[in-house]
Design a protein around this motif. Structure first.
Motif, short mmCIF file in Angstrom:
data_model
loop_
_atom_site.label_atom_id
_atom_site.label_comp_id
_atom_site.label_asym_id
_atom_site.label_seq_id
_atom_site.Cartn_x
_atom_site.Cartn_y
_atom_site.Cartn_z
N ARG A 132 0.84 -1.20 0.00
CA ARG A 132 0.00 0.00 0.00
C ARG A 132 0.88 1.26 0.00
O ARG A 132 0.68 2.18 0.79
CB ARG A 132 -0.95 -0.01 1.21
CG ARG A 132 -1.91 -1.19 1.18
CD ARG A 132 -2.68 -1.33 2.48
NE ARG A 132 -3.57 -2.49 2.44
CZ ARG A 132 -3.17 -3.74 2.70
NH1 ARG A 132 -1.92 -3.98 3.00
NH2 ARG A 132 -4.02 -4.73 2.65
N TYR A 133 1.79 1.31 -0.95
CA TYR A 133 2.85 2.32 -0.94
C TYR A 133 2.42 3.66 -1.54
O TYR A 133 2.76 4.72 -1.04
CB TYR A 133 4.07 1.76 -1.68
CG TYR A 133 5.30 2.62 -1.63
CD1 TYR A 133 5.72 3.22 -0.45
CD2 TYR A 133 6.07 2.82 -2.77
CE1 TYR A 133 6.87 4.00 -0.41
CE2 TYR A 133 7.21 3.59 -2.75
CZ TYR A 133 7.61 4.18 -1.56
OH TYR A 133 8.74 4.94 -1.53
N ILE A 134 1.67 3.60 -2.67
CA ILE A 134 1.31 4.83 -3.37
C ILE A 134 -0.18 4.76 -3.73
O ILE A 134 -0.72 3.71 -4.04
CB ILE A 134 2.17 5.03 -4.64
CG1 ILE A 134 3.65 5.12 -4.27
CG2 ILE A 134 1.74 6.28 -5.42
CD1 ILE A 134 4.59 5.17 -5.46
N TYR A 135 -0.82 5.93 -3.69
CA TYR A 135 -2.25 6.03 -3.98
C TYR A 135 -2.45 6.13 -5.49
O TYR A 135 -2.02 7.09 -6.13
CB TYR A 135 -2.79 7.28 -3.28
CG TYR A 135 -4.30 7.36 -3.20
CD1 TYR A 135 -5.01 6.59 -2.29
CD2 TYR A 135 -4.99 8.24 -4.02
CE1 TYR A 135 -6.39 6.69 -2.20
CE2 TYR A 135 -6.37 8.35 -3.94
CZ TYR A 135 -7.06 7.56 -3.02
OH TYR A 135 -8.43 7.67 -2.93
N VAL A 136 -3.07 5.11 -6.08
CA VAL A 136 -3.27 5.03 -7.53
C VAL A 136 -4.72 4.68 -7.82
O VAL A 136 -5.24 3.69 -7.30
CB VAL A 136 -2.34 3.97 -8.17
CG1 VAL A 136 -2.60 3.88 -9.67
CG2 VAL A 136 -0.87 4.28 -7.89
N ASN A 137 -5.36 5.51 -8.66
CA ASN A 137 -6.73 5.23 -9.09
C ASN A 137 -7.68 4.92 -7.92
O ASN A 137 -8.41 3.92 -7.93
CB ASN A 137 -6.76 4.07 -10.10
CG ASN A 137 -6.44 4.55 -11.51
OD1 ASN A 137 -6.52 5.74 -11.80
ND2 ASN A 137 -6.06 3.63 -12.36
N GLY A 138 -7.61 5.75 -6.90
CA GLY A 138 -8.57 5.65 -5.82
C GLY A 138 -8.28 4.64 -4.73
O GLY A 138 -9.12 4.41 -3.86
N GLN A 139 -7.09 4.03 -4.76
CA GLN A 139 -6.76 3.08 -3.69
C GLN A 139 -5.25 3.04 -3.46
O GLN A 139 -4.46 3.34 -4.35
CB GLN A 139 -7.29 1.69 -4.02
CG GLN A 139 -6.80 1.11 -5.33
CD GLN A 139 -7.42 -0.24 -5.62
OE1 GLN A 139 -7.50 -1.10 -4.75
NE2 GLN A 139 -7.88 -0.44 -6.85
N TRP A 140 -4.88 2.64 -2.25
CA TRP A 140 -3.47 2.47 -1.91
C TRP A 140 -3.00 1.14 -2.50
O TRP A 140 -3.54 0.10 -2.18
CB TRP A 140 -3.28 2.50 -0.39
CG TRP A 140 -3.53 3.85 0.19
CD1 TRP A 140 -4.66 4.28 0.82
CD2 TRP A 140 -2.63 4.96 0.17
NE1 TRP A 140 -4.53 5.59 1.21
CE2 TRP A 140 -3.29 6.03 0.82
CE3 TRP A 140 -1.34 5.17 -0.33
CZ2 TRP A 140 -2.70 7.28 0.98
CZ3 TRP A 140 -0.75 6.41 -0.17
CH2 TRP A 140 -1.42 7.45 0.48
N ARG A 141 -1.99 1.22 -3.36
CA ARG A 141 -1.55 0.04 -4.09
C ARG A 141 -0.15 -0.41 -3.67
O ARG A 141 0.74 0.41 -3.42
CB ARG A 141 -1.52 0.34 -5.61
CG ARG A 141 -2.87 0.72 -6.20
CD ARG A 141 -3.76 -0.49 -6.40
NE ARG A 141 -3.12 -1.52 -7.22
CZ ARG A 141 -3.10 -1.52 -8.55
NH1 ARG A 141 -3.69 -0.55 -9.23
NH2 ARG A 141 -2.50 -2.50 -9.21
#
Length: 233
Positions: free
Chosen positions: A194-203
């Motif tokens: 959950r490193y970076i926020y991408v397209n509405g979620q922490w990925r």
């Protein structure tokens, strides 16, 4: 004698405070942006300017659907800014030594972008790299070239920020970007949850690093001469 000593100490403190303020206003880490070229590379890395607005807008938004799956965002939904405000922010980042952003140019045309951000000095001397390339030029090797050229400048150039480590974080399903870091011989470091926020979620992201010790005669030279592996045993 006692009073003279007190005045001397007070003067030293005043000079120290003044120097701290001066250094804060004019940091030694200011980045002076170059135009980066390399013999054998068809691309140029150069700073974006306000004059690039039309060209940058055309290529970036034409590639919006192509880049959308990998586009990071702000979970706090900060307000939008104009192109000029964005460029002004880049200049401030350079002045404070915390970021550098380059257009990737091919035959006088902007075909992508590569950035160095989250720069930390002191005992770490590290930064985070991000990049994208126009879909029309995918497969030309421009992203690995840009990454190698940026790394040579950021890690080894005496006029660069003299960092020790660059980090590249990639979504596990971004096969093209994973191929880029492998081509330049970046070291696989592992998974950051959950490193970076991408397209509405922490990925989750897979992270790679490029180190100053591994530059040898240059990452770009090594890339051009076909050695893609890590320099470590």
């Amino acid at each position: 004698m006692h009073h003279s000593s007190c005045r001397y100490v007070a003067t030293i403190r005043a000079v120290s405070v003044f120097r701290s303020i001066k250094e804060a206003l004019h940091p030694d880490n200011q980045i002076r942006m170059p135009r980066l070229t390399h013999a054998g590379c068809p691309i140029v890395l150069r700073p974006l300017t306000m004059d690039d607005e039309d060209a940058w807008d055309e290529v970036r938004w034409r590639n919006n659907a192509w880049l959308a799956p990998w586009e990071s965002g702000d979970p706090m939904h900060g307000g939008s800014i104009t192109f000029n405000q964005w460029i002004q922010r880049q200049r401030r980042n350079e002045q404070h030594g915390i970021g550098a952003l380059f257009a990737i140019e091919y035959q006088m045309r902007i075909v992508g972008q590569i950035s160095l951000g989250a720069i930390s000095y002191g005992s770490m001397r590290t930064g985070v790299v991000g990049y994208w390339v126009d879909q029309r030029y995918a497969g030309h090797g421009f992203a690995p070239m840009a990454l190698a050229m940026l790394a040579d400048w950021a890690l080894t150039d005496p006029f660069g920020p003299a960092l020790h480590r660059l980090e590249i974080a990639i979504l596990p399903d971004n096969a093209r970007s994973l191929a880029v870091v492998r081509k330049v011989g970046a070291h696989h470091e592992g998974l950051r949850e959950r490193y970076i926020y991408v397209n509405g979620q922490w990925r989750d992201h897979v992270t790679f690093a490029m180190l100053a010790e591994d530059a040898g005669q240059g990452f770009t030279e090594r890339l051009l001469h076909g050695s893609s592996g890590s320099t470590r045993p």
